[in-house]
Scaffold this active site. Sequence first.
Site, mmCIF file in Angstrom:
data_model
loop_
_atom_site.group_PDB
_atom_site.id
_atom_site.type_symbol
_atom_site.label_atom_id
_atom_site.label_comp_id
_atom_site.label_asym_id
_atom_site.label_seq_id
_atom_site.Cartn_x
_atom_site.Cartn_y
_atom_site.Cartn_z
ATOM 1 N N TYR A 6 6.229 -10.474 1.686
ATOM 2 C CA TYR A 6 6.132 -10.076 0.272
ATOM 3 C C TYR A 6 4.662 -10.065 -0.165
ATOM 4 N N ARG A 29 10.104 -27.143 0.784
ATOM 5 C CA ARG A 29 10.542 -25.783 1.124
ATOM 6 C C ARG A 29 9.466 -25.163 2.027
ATOM 7 N N ASP A 54 13.555 3.260 -13.429
ATOM 8 C CA ASP A 54 14.086 2.062 -12.766
ATOM 9 C C ASP A 54 15.352 2.447 -12.016
ATOM 10 N N TYR A 93 12.501 -8.176 -15.456
ATOM 11 C CA TYR A 93 12.125 -9.341 -16.281
ATOM 12 C C TYR A 93 10.784 -9.125 -17.009
ATOM 13 N N ILE A 94 9.731 -8.896 -16.265
ATOM 14 C CA ILE A 94 8.415 -8.773 -16.915
ATOM 15 C C ILE A 94 8.300 -7.409 -17.599
ATOM 16 N N LYS A 152 10.884 -8.748 -4.907
ATOM 17 C CA LYS A 152 9.989 -9.897 -5.125
ATOM 18 C C LYS A 152 10.455 -11.232 -4.545
ATOM 19 N N LYS A 189 1.876 -6.910 -1.442
ATOM 20 C CA LYS A 189 1.008 -6.884 -2.637
ATOM 21 C C LYS A 189 -0.446 -6.662 -2.211
ATOM 22 N N ASP A 222 14.464 6.185 -8.264
ATOM 23 C CA ASP A 222 13.713 5.349 -7.323
ATOM 24 C C ASP A 222 12.273 5.860 -7.206
ATOM 25 N N SER A 251 -0.017 -10.476 -7.458
ATOM 26 C CA SER A 251 0.501 -11.840 -7.522
ATOM 27 C C SER A 251 -0.539 -12.808 -6.988
ATOM 28 N N THR A 307 0.069 -14.895 -5.066
ATOM 29 C CA THR A 307 0.458 -15.103 -3.675
ATOM 30 C C THR A 307 -0.526 -14.414 -2.711
ATOM 31 N N ASN A 346 2.772 -18.042 -12.374
ATOM 32 C CA ASN A 346 4.240 -18.217 -12.372
ATOM 33 C C ASN A 346 4.830 -17.836 -13.730
HETATM 34 P P1 NAD Z 1 12.324 -7.776 -11.493
HETATM 35 O O1 NAD Z 1 13.065 -7.706 -10.209
HETATM 36 O O2 NAD Z 1 13.005 -8.378 -12.663
HETATM 37 O O3 NAD Z 1 11.818 -6.319 -11.911
HETATM 38 C C1 NAD Z 1 11.528 -5.311 -10.967
HETATM 39 C C2 NAD Z 1 12.209 -4.043 -11.443
HETATM 40 O O4 NAD Z 1 11.934 -2.989 -10.540
HETATM 41 C C3 NAD Z 1 13.742 -4.176 -11.499
HETATM 42 O O5 NAD Z 1 14.193 -3.665 -12.730
HETATM 43 C C4 NAD Z 1 14.221 -3.321 -10.333
HETATM 44 O O6 NAD Z 1 15.491 -2.765 -10.586
HETATM 45 C C5 NAD Z 1 13.128 -2.279 -10.246
HETATM 46 N N1 NAD Z 1 12.939 -1.680 -8.914
HETATM 47 C C6 NAD Z 1 12.804 -2.318 -7.728
HETATM 48 N N2 NAD Z 1 12.618 -1.412 -6.749
HETATM 49 C C7 NAD Z 1 12.610 -0.190 -7.334
HETATM 50 C C8 NAD Z 1 12.447 1.118 -6.834
HETATM 51 N N3 NAD Z 1 12.269 1.369 -5.539
HETATM 52 N N4 NAD Z 1 12.495 2.155 -7.703
HETATM 53 C C9 NAD Z 1 12.693 1.929 -9.022
HETATM 54 N N5 NAD Z 1 12.857 0.704 -9.553
HETATM 55 C C10 NAD Z 1 12.809 -0.344 -8.709
HETATM 56 O O7 NAD Z 1 10.943 -8.527 -11.199
HETATM 57 P P2 NAD Z 1 9.832 -9.061 -12.208
HETATM 58 O O8 NAD Z 1 9.837 -10.536 -12.128
HETATM 59 O O9 NAD Z 1 9.937 -8.405 -13.515
HETATM 60 O O10 NAD Z 1 8.534 -8.573 -11.444
HETATM 61 C C11 NAD Z 1 7.897 -7.342 -11.747
HETATM 62 C C12 NAD Z 1 6.759 -7.128 -10.782
HETATM 63 O O11 NAD Z 1 5.857 -8.227 -10.847
HETATM 64 C C13 NAD Z 1 7.196 -7.042 -9.314
HETATM 65 O O12 NAD Z 1 6.409 -6.060 -8.684
HETATM 66 C C14 NAD Z 1 6.890 -8.417 -8.770
HETATM 67 O O13 NAD Z 1 6.626 -8.384 -7.383
HETATM 68 C C15 NAD Z 1 5.639 -8.770 -9.560
HETATM 69 N N6 NAD Z 1 5.436 -10.223 -9.688
HETATM 70 C C16 NAD Z 1 6.454 -11.010 -10.161
HETATM 71 C C17 NAD Z 1 6.267 -12.375 -10.269
HETATM 72 C C18 NAD Z 1 7.383 -13.275 -10.724
HETATM 73 O O14 NAD Z 1 7.341 -14.463 -10.422
HETATM 74 N N7 NAD Z 1 8.365 -12.791 -11.469
HETATM 75 C C19 NAD Z 1 5.035 -12.942 -9.908
HETATM 76 C C20 NAD Z 1 4.020 -12.108 -9.448
HETATM 77 C C21 NAD Z 1 4.231 -10.743 -9.337
HETATM 78 C C1 WQD Z 2 7.730 -23.455 -8.214
HETATM 79 C C2 WQD Z 2 7.784 -24.919 -7.794
HETATM 80 C C3 WQD Z 2 8.860 -25.239 -5.671
HETATM 81 C C4 WQD Z 2 12.847 -23.918 -6.955
HETATM 82 C C5 WQD Z 2 6.942 -17.799 -6.344
HETATM 83 C C6 WQD Z 2 6.380 -16.800 -5.374
HETATM 84 C C7 WQD Z 2 5.135 -16.165 -5.931
HETATM 85 C C8 WQD Z 2 5.384 -15.586 -7.332
HETATM 86 C C9 WQD Z 2 6.018 -16.596 -8.224
HETATM 87 C C10 WQD Z 2 6.027 -13.300 -7.105
HETATM 88 C C11 WQD Z 2 7.477 -25.137 -6.311
HETATM 89 C C12 WQD Z 2 9.670 -25.876 -6.779
HETATM 90 C C13 WQD Z 2 11.510 -24.238 -6.912
HETATM 91 C C14 WQD Z 2 13.818 -24.958 -6.842
HETATM 92 C C15 WQD Z 2 12.032 -26.549 -6.691
HETATM 93 N N1 WQD Z 2 6.314 -14.507 -7.277
HETATM 94 N N2 WQD Z 2 11.102 -25.539 -6.776
HETATM 95 N N3 WQD Z 2 13.361 -26.236 -6.738
HETATM 96 O O1 WQD Z 2 6.944 -20.668 -5.125
HETATM 97 O O2 WQD Z 2 5.202 -21.122 -6.907
HETATM 98 O O3 WQD Z 2 5.993 -18.819 -6.536
HETATM 99 O O4 WQD Z 2 7.193 -17.149 -7.603
HETATM 100 O O5 WQD Z 2 4.952 -12.801 -6.895
HETATM 101 O O6 WQD Z 2 4.750 -15.173 -5.035
HETATM 102 O O7 WQD Z 2 6.078 -17.466 -4.158
HETATM 103 O O8 WQD Z 2 7.517 -20.413 -7.604
HETATM 104 O O9 WQD Z 2 9.399 -21.031 -9.041
HETATM 105 O O10 WQD Z 2 9.801 -20.688 -6.561
HETATM 106 O O11 WQD Z 2 8.539 -22.683 -7.329
HETATM 107 O O12 WQD Z 2 11.695 -27.738 -6.558
HETATM 108 O O13 WQD Z 2 15.037 -24.715 -6.862
HETATM 109 O O14 WQD Z 2 9.141 -25.379 -7.965
HETATM 110 O O15 WQD Z 2 8.897 -26.013 -4.503
HETATM 111 O O16 WQD Z 2 6.806 -26.358 -6.204
HETATM 112 P P1 WQD Z 2 6.389 -20.349 -6.435
HETATM 113 P P2 WQD Z 2 8.901 -21.142 -7.655
#
Ligand code: NAD
Ligand code: WQD
Length: 338
Positions: free
Chosen positions: A150, A293, A33, A13-14, A86, A154, A60, A126, A128, A180
């Site tokens: 998780y 939750r 990937d 995604y990102i 994640k 990080k 990988d 994150s 988190t 977020n």
């Molecule tokens: P995502 O799952 O969409 O992307 C992660 C990518 O990594 C995927 O394409 C997956 O196939 C690949 N991948 C996973 N394990 C692998 C491995 N061992 N080798 C090669 N490829 C691998 O997630 P995202 O939302 O794009 O998040 C990207 C990064 O940002 C992650 O590290 C996640 O923990 C971090 N992050 C995400 C969020 C969020 O809310 N989306 C928030 C904070 C941090």
């Molecule tokens: C947002 C708000 C829920 C789903 C998570 C990870 C964090 C980071 C981002 C990776 C909260 C509420 C959610 C639903 C709901 N990821 N909610 N109904 O929990 O802030 O963060 O994603 O690093 O580490 O913990 O994000 O989108 O899950 O929730 O009411 O079906 O929405 O309770 O208040 P969160 P979220």
Amino acid sequence: MEKHILVTGGAGYIGSHTCVQLLERGYQVTVLDNYCNSSPQALKRVEQIAEKKIEAIEGDIRNQALLEQVLRSKTYSGVIHFAGLKAVGESSEKPLEYYDNNVSGSLSLIRAMQSHGVKCMIFSSSATVYGDPKYLPLDEAHGLGPVNPYGRTKFMVEEMLRDLVASDSQWSVGLLRYFNPVGAHPSGLIGEDPRDVPNNLMPFISQVAVGRRQHLNVFGGDYDTPDGTGVRDYIHVDDLAKGHVLALETLIERARLLTVNLGTGAGCSVLEMLKAFETACGKPLSHQVQPRRPGDIATSFADCRLAEQELGFRAERTIRQMCEDTWRWQSNNQNGYS
Ligand code: NAD
Ligand code: WQD
């Protein structure tokens, strides 16, 4: 000469949104990937948007021989490391998978970079890592205390990278703590495509809007917040991607350790987000208030001043744009990339 960047997890995604901006800024991009949570189709769409090619390698980050081969094949100016698992809930059920993928995987990658003299890394951390907020907004000086496996993965990779920079001043490392991330590219060609039932709010709402889910479960209506529902700092994924490009440019220029929040500084409640999405999609969406939750906090939002000072970064896109762009992506791709 064009700079070459290795992007792990670039089909995710990102990562996919960041690849678009890297290509648009003139970088050459190699993605590594294993597609465990993404589709090669995303990279085709990235190429379509940017009208440029990506080198895509399926593999990988825990495969040391492959990493060596990739890093030997050309001269990289830096690595943006997104690859990882994640899902917070899943990390409590399968902690070893998370430590293996996120911690061992990162260690393999950092080792291979070290042995090939590629000493610039941007790491997806994150918010988190802060755990339960002791004060708000959360600034980078806030203590760290992740409350789930998780988050601890990080934290551990952050620690590893801090130790590395302390040992070798040639290393340049960006620890980007995302709040977020939501939204999608305005073309509607790329966006978030969760494999199973979405854990996160925005993809869940958008699947309700296209009829894939019946109603939104609102987790908790009795928090100490203005409307009783959880408040978070949602940031548009294209703003987040811009933060990566700025961090990369700052870090390539001068070796250092940079730890910054990437957020907007403003909080939005679950019900506010639902309402904004209803406006974007033009119809009411059903919801039911459920118990809280486990592990959730009432409110989280970022202090964004350091990112502005250090990177000149400021998130620009509004909640309305986040919802409109998500809706465009979801309604054009009802089943994601499949
Ligand atoms: P995502 O799952 O969409 O992307 C992660 C990518 O990594 C995927 O394409 C997956 O196939 C690949 N991948 C996973 N394990 C692998 C491995 N061992 N080798 C090669 N490829 C691998 O997630 P995202 O939302 O794009 O998040 C990207 C990064 O940002 C992650 O590290 C996640 O923990 C971090 N992050 C995400 C969020 C969020 O809310 N989306 C928030 C904070 C941090
Ligand atoms: C947002 C708000 C829920 C789903 C998570 C990870 C964090 C980071 C981002 C990776 C909260 C509420 C959610 C639903 C709901 N990821 N909610 N109904 O929990 O802030 O963060 O994603 O690093 O580490 O913990 O994000 O989108 O899950 O929730 O009411 O079906 O929405 O309770 O208040 P969160 P979220």
